[in-house]
Write a protein that holds these residues in place. Structure first.
Motif, PDB file in Angstrom:
ATOM      1  N   GLY A 218       0.817  -1.217  -0.093  1.00 28.50           N
ATOM      2  CA  GLY A 218       0.045   0.044   0.063  1.00 28.50           C
ATOM      3  C   GLY A 218       1.004   1.201   0.006  1.00 28.50           C
ATOM      4  O   GLY A 218       0.334   2.346   0.011  1.00 28.50           O
ATOM      5  N   TYR A 219       2.279   0.910  -0.152  1.00 28.11           N
ATOM      6  CA  TYR A 219       3.046   2.373   0.108  1.00 28.11           C
ATOM      7  C   TYR A 219       3.112   3.095  -1.388  1.00 28.11           C
ATOM      8  O   TYR A 219       3.120   2.565  -2.371  1.00 28.11           O
ATOM      9  N   GLN A 220       3.071   4.449  -1.307  1.00 26.33           N
ATOM     10  CA  GLN A 220       2.876   5.282  -2.247  1.00 26.33           C
ATOM     11  C   GLN A 220       4.218   6.089  -2.394  1.00 26.33           C
ATOM     12  O   GLN A 220       4.666   6.783  -1.778  1.00 26.33           O
ATOM     13  N   PRO A 221       5.146   5.587  -3.534  1.00 27.22           N
ATOM     14  CA  PRO A 221       6.497   6.142  -3.455  1.00 27.22           C
ATOM     15  C   PRO A 221       6.159   7.767  -3.642  1.00 27.22           C
ATOM     16  O   PRO A 221       5.657   8.422  -3.919  1.00 27.22           O
ATOM     17  N   LEU A 222       7.542   8.304  -2.988  1.00 24.78           N
ATOM     18  CA  LEU A 222       7.828   9.513  -3.025  1.00 24.78           C
ATOM     19  C   LEU A 222       8.177   9.981  -4.137  1.00 24.78           C
ATOM     20  O   LEU A 222       8.990   9.466  -4.908  1.00 24.78           O
ATOM     21  N   GLY A 223       7.733  11.209  -4.328  1.00 29.22           N
ATOM     22  CA  GLY A 223       8.075  11.912  -5.674  1.00 29.22           C
ATOM     23  C   GLY A 223       9.735  12.386  -5.528  1.00 29.22           C
ATOM     24  O   GLY A 223      10.278  12.495  -4.672  1.00 29.22           O
ATOM     25  N   PRO A 224      10.407  12.801  -6.734  1.00 33.90           N
ATOM     26  CA  PRO A 224      11.963  13.094  -6.715  1.00 33.90           C
ATOM     27  C   PRO A 224      12.165  14.296  -5.767  1.00 33.90           C
ATOM     28  O   PRO A 224      13.102  14.104  -4.903  1.00 33.90           O
ATOM     29  N   ALA A 225      11.198  15.343  -5.492  1.00 33.49           N
ATOM     30  CA  ALA A 225      11.612  16.525  -4.738  1.00 33.49           C
ATOM     31  C   ALA A 225      11.755  15.871  -3.582  1.00 33.49           C
ATOM     32  O   ALA A 225      12.546  16.295  -2.655  1.00 33.49           O
ATOM     33  N   MET A 226      10.689  15.167  -2.985  1.00 35.04           N
ATOM     34  CA  MET A 226      10.269  14.672  -1.357  1.00 35.04           C
ATOM     35  C   MET A 226      11.627  13.855  -1.258  1.00 35.04           C
ATOM     36  O   MET A 226      12.200  13.939  -0.042  1.00 35.04           O
ATOM     37  N   MET A 227      12.020  12.947  -2.146  1.00 31.91           N
ATOM     38  CA  MET A 227      12.851  12.029  -1.853  1.00 31.91           C
ATOM     39  C   MET A 227      14.353  12.645  -1.615  1.00 31.91           C
ATOM     40  O   MET A 227      15.034  12.467  -1.075  1.00 31.91           O
ATOM     41  N   ARG A 228      14.644  13.757  -2.437  1.00 28.77           N
ATOM     42  CA  ARG A 228      15.625  14.432  -2.300  1.00 28.77           C
ATOM     43  C   ARG A 228      15.851  15.384  -0.977  1.00 28.77           C
ATOM     44  O   ARG A 228      16.776  15.391  -0.200  1.00 28.77           O
ATOM     45  N   ARG A 229      14.677  15.606  -0.533  1.00 27.95           N
ATOM     46  CA  ARG A 229      14.511  16.451   0.879  1.00 27.95           C
ATOM     47  C   ARG A 229      14.773  15.395   1.869  1.00 27.95           C
ATOM     48  O   ARG A 229      15.584  15.689   2.909  1.00 27.95           O
ATOM     49  N   VAL A 230      14.137  14.132   1.745  1.00 21.78           N
ATOM     50  CA  VAL A 230      14.768  13.237   2.870  1.00 21.78           C
ATOM     51  C   VAL A 230      16.081  12.819   2.840  1.00 21.78           C
ATOM     52  O   VAL A 230      16.641  12.804   4.068  1.00 21.78           O
ATOM     53  N   ILE A 231      16.599  12.699   1.952  1.00 19.67           N
ATOM     54  CA  ILE A 231      17.962  12.388   1.740  1.00 19.67           C
ATOM     55  C   ILE A 231      18.979  13.694   2.156  1.00 19.67           C
ATOM     56  O   ILE A 231      19.974  13.170   2.978  1.00 19.67           O
ATOM     57  N   GLU A 232      18.637  14.819   1.973  1.00 20.76           N
ATOM     58  CA  GLU A 232      19.364  15.725   2.613  1.00 20.76           C
ATOM     59  C   GLU A 232      19.332  15.838   4.003  1.00 20.76           C
ATOM     60  O   GLU A 232      20.319  16.059   4.708  1.00 20.76           O
ATOM     61  N   THR A 233      18.021  15.523   4.352  1.00 24.38           N
ATOM     62  CA  THR A 233      17.807  15.501   5.989  1.00 24.38           C
ATOM     63  C   THR A 233      18.543  14.389   6.617  1.00 24.38           C
ATOM     64  O   THR A 233      19.297  14.723   7.432  1.00 24.38           O
ATOM     65  N   PHE A 234      18.428  13.346   6.005  1.00 23.12           N
ATOM     66  CA  PHE A 234      19.286  12.163   6.623  1.00 23.12           C
ATOM     67  C   PHE A 234      20.630  12.386   6.710  1.00 23.12           C
ATOM     68  O   PHE A 234      21.521  12.265   7.472  1.00 23.12           O
ATOM     69  N   ASP A 235      21.381  12.799   5.335  1.00 25.12           N
ATOM     70  CA  ASP A 235      22.721  12.987   5.350  1.00 25.12           C
ATOM     71  C   ASP A 235      23.052  14.078   6.455  1.00 25.12           C
ATOM     72  O   ASP A 235      24.075  14.390   6.952  1.00 25.12           O
ATOM     73  N   ALA A 236      22.181  15.277   6.626  1.00 27.81           N
ATOM     74  CA  ALA A 236      22.746  16.282   7.338  1.00 27.81           C
ATOM     75  C   ALA A 236      22.683  15.874   8.827  1.00 27.81           C
ATOM     76  O   ALA A 236      23.423  16.488   9.819  1.00 27.81           O
TER      77      ALA A 236
END
Length: 253
Positions: A218-236
Motif C-alpha cells: 500500500g505504500y505510495q512512492p515519494l516524488g523526486p523532490a520529496m526524496m531529495r529532501r529526505v536524503i538531504e535531511t538524513f545526510d545532514a
C-alpha cells in the motif's frame, strides 16, 4: 494481492542474485552468528535440515560447515537465488519454495534455519506455527529477522521531512517474545549492525543491491523532490543507520 506482492519480492531478489553478496556484509555476519547459535545442538549423521530463504548460500555454507553429514534442503522464494546457491557445489536438495507456505507436511526435519527472510512474510505467527509443525520431536527452528529499531535514522529523516518511509513495521523484541510464548523452549535476543556506508544514496543503493527495495504493501512512492529532501535531511543528521536483528529459537519438545 498477497500472491502479487510475493511475486514482486521474488522478482526483486531474482534480479539481485548476481550481485547480492557484494552488498551483503551484514547478512554474512548474521548468517554466521545464527549458525553459531544453532551449532550448540548435536545432530546425528543423516539428520534432516531445512533452510528457508537460502539466497546465494551465505547461511547454506555455514550449515554445511557445521553439519557436513546432514541431509540439507535449501529453499528460496526466487528460483534464481536457488540456482546461485546450487552453483556453490554443496551437497543439498534445492527447491524454489515460499517459506510461508512450505510444500512439506508433518514432522520432517530435525532442524530448520532461516536468516533474514521472515521479515518478508505476510503473517509471521501463522508461519511459525506451520514451520514448528515440520519439526521432529526434539527438533528446533532457529531464525534471524528484522527488528523494529532497524534504520531508525532513515525513518526519522522521513518524519522530519514530512514523509513516510516504505519500510515495513518490524516487530520489537518484546513482540517477538510474545509470538513465541506458545512454543516449547522459546528463546529470543537481539543485536545491532551498523551499515558501513553513510548517506541516503548509499542506503538506497544497498537496498537495491540485495533486492530489498520492495516497499510495504500500500505504500505510495515519494516524488523526486520529496526524496531529495529526505536524503538531504538524513545526510545532514550524519547519514548513519543500522540493522536491528532479532534472533529466535523454538523447539518441538
Amino acid at each position: 494481492m498477497i500472491a502479487a506482492r510475493k511475486a514482486e519480492i521474488g522478482a526483486a531478489f531474482a534480479a539481485a542474485a548476481d550481485r547480492y553478496e557484494d552488498g551483503a556484509d551484514v547478512q554474512r555476519i548474521v548468517a554466521r552468528h545464527l549458525a553459531d547459535m544453532a551449532a550448540r545442538e548435536r545432530l546425528a549423521t543423516g539428520a534432516q535440515i531445512l533452510e528457508i530463504g537460502c539466497g546465494t548460500g551465505l547461511l547454506t555454507r555455514e550449515i554445511h560447515a557445521r553439519w557436513p553429514d546432514a541431509l540439507l534442503t535449501a529453499t528460496d522464494l526466487a528460483p534464481e537465488m536457488v540456482d546461485a546457491t546450487a552453483r556453490s557445489g554443496l551437497a543439498a536438495r534445492m527447491i524454489a519454495m515460499d517459506g510461508e507456505a512450505p510444500v512439506f507436511e508433518g514432522p520432517w526435519f530435525d532442524m530448520i534455519l532461516s536468516s533474514l527472510a521472515f521479515q518478508w512474510f505476510e503473517n509471521l505467527p501463522v508461519a511459525l506455527a506451520r514451520l514448528h509443525g515440520l519439526l521432529r520431536p526434539g527438533g528446533s527452528l532457529y531464525f534471524a529477522t528484522m527488528g523494529a529499531e532497524s534504520f531508525t535514522n532513515w525513518r526519522a529523516a522521513h518524519a522530519d521531512a514530512g514523509a513516510a518511509p516504505g519500510l515495513p513495521d518490524y516487530p520489537t523484541l518484546a513482540q517477538l517474545q510474545a509470538m513465541l510464548t506458545g512454543f516449547g523452549d522459546a528463546f529470543v535476543c537481539d543485536e545491532h549492525h551498523a551499515l558501513p556506508a553513510r548517506g541516503g544514496h548509499a542506503l538506497i543503493r544497498h537496498f537495491r543491491a540485495i533486492g530489498a527495495q520492495v516497499p510495504r504493501a500500500g505504500y505510495q512512492p515519494l516524488g523526486p523532490a520529496m526524496m531529495r529532501r529526505v536524503i538531504e535531511t538524513f545526510d545532514a543528521q550524519g547519514g548513519e543507520t543500522s540493522y536491528h536483528v532479532l534472533y529466535g529459537r523454538i523447539t518441538n519438545v
